[in-house]
Design a protein around this motif. Sequence first.
Motif, PDB file in Angstrom:
ATOM      1  N   ASP A 128     -24.161 -57.619 -67.889  1.00 18.62           N
ATOM      2  CA  ASP A 128     -24.896 -56.429 -67.477  1.00 18.62           C
ATOM      3  C   ASP A 128     -23.981 -55.206 -67.550  1.00 18.62           C
ATOM      4  O   ASP A 128     -23.866 -54.424 -66.616  1.00 18.62           O
ATOM      5  CB  ASP A 128     -25.467 -56.596 -66.068  1.00 18.62           C
ATOM      6  CG  ASP A 128     -26.497 -55.526 -65.757  1.00 18.62           C
ATOM      7  OD1 ASP A 128     -27.135 -55.010 -66.694  1.00 18.62           O
ATOM      8  OD2 ASP A 128     -26.656 -55.188 -64.562  1.00 18.62           O
TER       9      ASP A 128
ATOM     10  N   LYS B 143     -31.471 -46.571 -75.191  1.00 22.70           N
ATOM     11  CA  LYS B 143     -32.081 -47.038 -73.939  1.00 22.70           C
ATOM     12  C   LYS B 143     -31.066 -47.092 -72.806  1.00 22.70           C
ATOM     13  O   LYS B 143     -31.406 -46.862 -71.648  1.00 22.70           O
ATOM     14  CB  LYS B 143     -32.693 -48.423 -74.156  1.00 22.70           C
ATOM     15  CG  LYS B 143     -33.375 -48.989 -72.933  1.00 22.70           C
ATOM     16  CD  LYS B 143     -33.984 -50.338 -73.227  1.00 22.70           C
ATOM     17  CE  LYS B 143     -34.635 -50.901 -71.976  1.00 22.70           C
ATOM     18  NZ  LYS B 143     -35.245 -52.208 -72.237  1.00 22.70           N
ATOM     19  N   ARG B 144     -29.815 -47.387 -73.148  1.00 23.58           N
ATOM     20  CA  ARG B 144     -28.767 -47.502 -72.135  1.00 23.58           C
ATOM     21  C   ARG B 144     -27.969 -46.210 -71.957  1.00 23.58           C
ATOM     22  O   ARG B 144     -26.943 -46.195 -71.308  1.00 23.58           O
ATOM     23  CB  ARG B 144     -27.846 -48.660 -72.486  1.00 23.58           C
ATOM     24  CG  ARG B 144     -28.539 -49.993 -72.238  1.00 23.58           C
ATOM     25  CD  ARG B 144     -27.911 -51.139 -72.976  1.00 23.58           C
ATOM     26  NE  ARG B 144     -28.569 -52.390 -72.661  1.00 23.58           N
ATOM     27  CZ  ARG B 144     -29.700 -52.806 -73.221  1.00 23.58           C
ATOM     28  NH1 ARG B 144     -30.305 -52.064 -74.117  1.00 23.58           N
ATOM     29  NH2 ARG B 144     -30.237 -53.961 -72.883  1.00 23.58           N
TER      30      ARG B 144
ATOM     31  N   VAL C  54     -22.546 -52.014 -70.186  1.00 22.85           N
ATOM     32  CA  VAL C  54     -22.872 -51.229 -71.372  1.00 22.85           C
ATOM     33  C   VAL C  54     -21.578 -50.849 -72.082  1.00 22.85           C
ATOM     34  O   VAL C  54     -20.772 -50.094 -71.538  1.00 22.85           O
ATOM     35  CB  VAL C  54     -23.666 -49.955 -71.007  1.00 22.85           C
ATOM     36  CG1 VAL C  54     -23.982 -49.148 -72.247  1.00 22.85           C
ATOM     37  CG2 VAL C  54     -24.934 -50.317 -70.265  1.00 22.85           C
TER      38      VAL C  54
ATOM     39  N   ALA D 297     -31.190 -49.968 -78.520  1.00 26.32           N
ATOM     40  CA  ALA D 297     -30.501 -50.500 -77.334  1.00 26.32           C
ATOM     41  C   ALA D 297     -29.492 -49.494 -76.796  1.00 26.32           C
ATOM     42  O   ALA D 297     -29.362 -49.325 -75.577  1.00 26.32           O
ATOM     43  CB  ALA D 297     -29.805 -51.817 -77.681  1.00 26.32           C
TER      44      ALA D 297
ATOM     45  N   MET E 282     -23.884 -57.108 -72.852  1.00 26.09           N
ATOM     46  CA  MET E 282     -24.955 -56.348 -72.209  1.00 26.09           C
ATOM     47  C   MET E 282     -25.849 -57.219 -71.334  1.00 26.09           C
ATOM     48  O   MET E 282     -26.311 -56.781 -70.297  1.00 26.09           O
ATOM     49  CB  MET E 282     -25.798 -55.622 -73.256  1.00 26.09           C
ATOM     50  CG  MET E 282     -25.065 -54.474 -73.906  1.00 26.09           C
ATOM     51  SD  MET E 282     -26.110 -53.414 -74.927  1.00 26.09           S
ATOM     52  CE  MET E 282     -26.766 -54.550 -76.131  1.00 26.09           C
TER      53      MET E 282
END
Length: 143
Positions: free
Chosen positions: A85, A118-119, A87, A115, A81
């Motif tokens: 970068d 949020k993603r 997901v 997490a 992540m």
Amino acid sequence: MERTGFEADGRALDTLARGLCRRCATDALARGGEVDAGVALLEEMVRRGYALRKRAYTDVVRALCDRGRAREALRVLVLVMIVRDFVPGRNAFDALLGELSRQGRWPDAMAVYAAAVKRGVAVSWKHLVSEEEEEPVRLGVPQ
């Protein structure tokens, strides 16, 4: 492969990593070694900048969780992540949440859950029982 002069592209390395980890997630887990090789290969691929499919990351996280190695699975998830970068998919989060819950590592589980949310990953970690409270812990999207 490099020593023999063979240059593999991201797809070939992705297939190799998934194959190692898929084998590990079944009977080969007890033999050891394959999960470590899968993690090392994944880390090397990330370091070199190869773009992997979600399945490769998921297989590594699941294989580690199947062996009770949640700390390393969490490290792989963070690596993917933050460094890439990228997901990971729901199954990677679900496997890690399940293992963290099994180990009673609630703060870590809550951080992983946050997490994922949020993603934009809709995890299926909804109804768990805390051994201390013997009451369901309800998380997730209201039904």
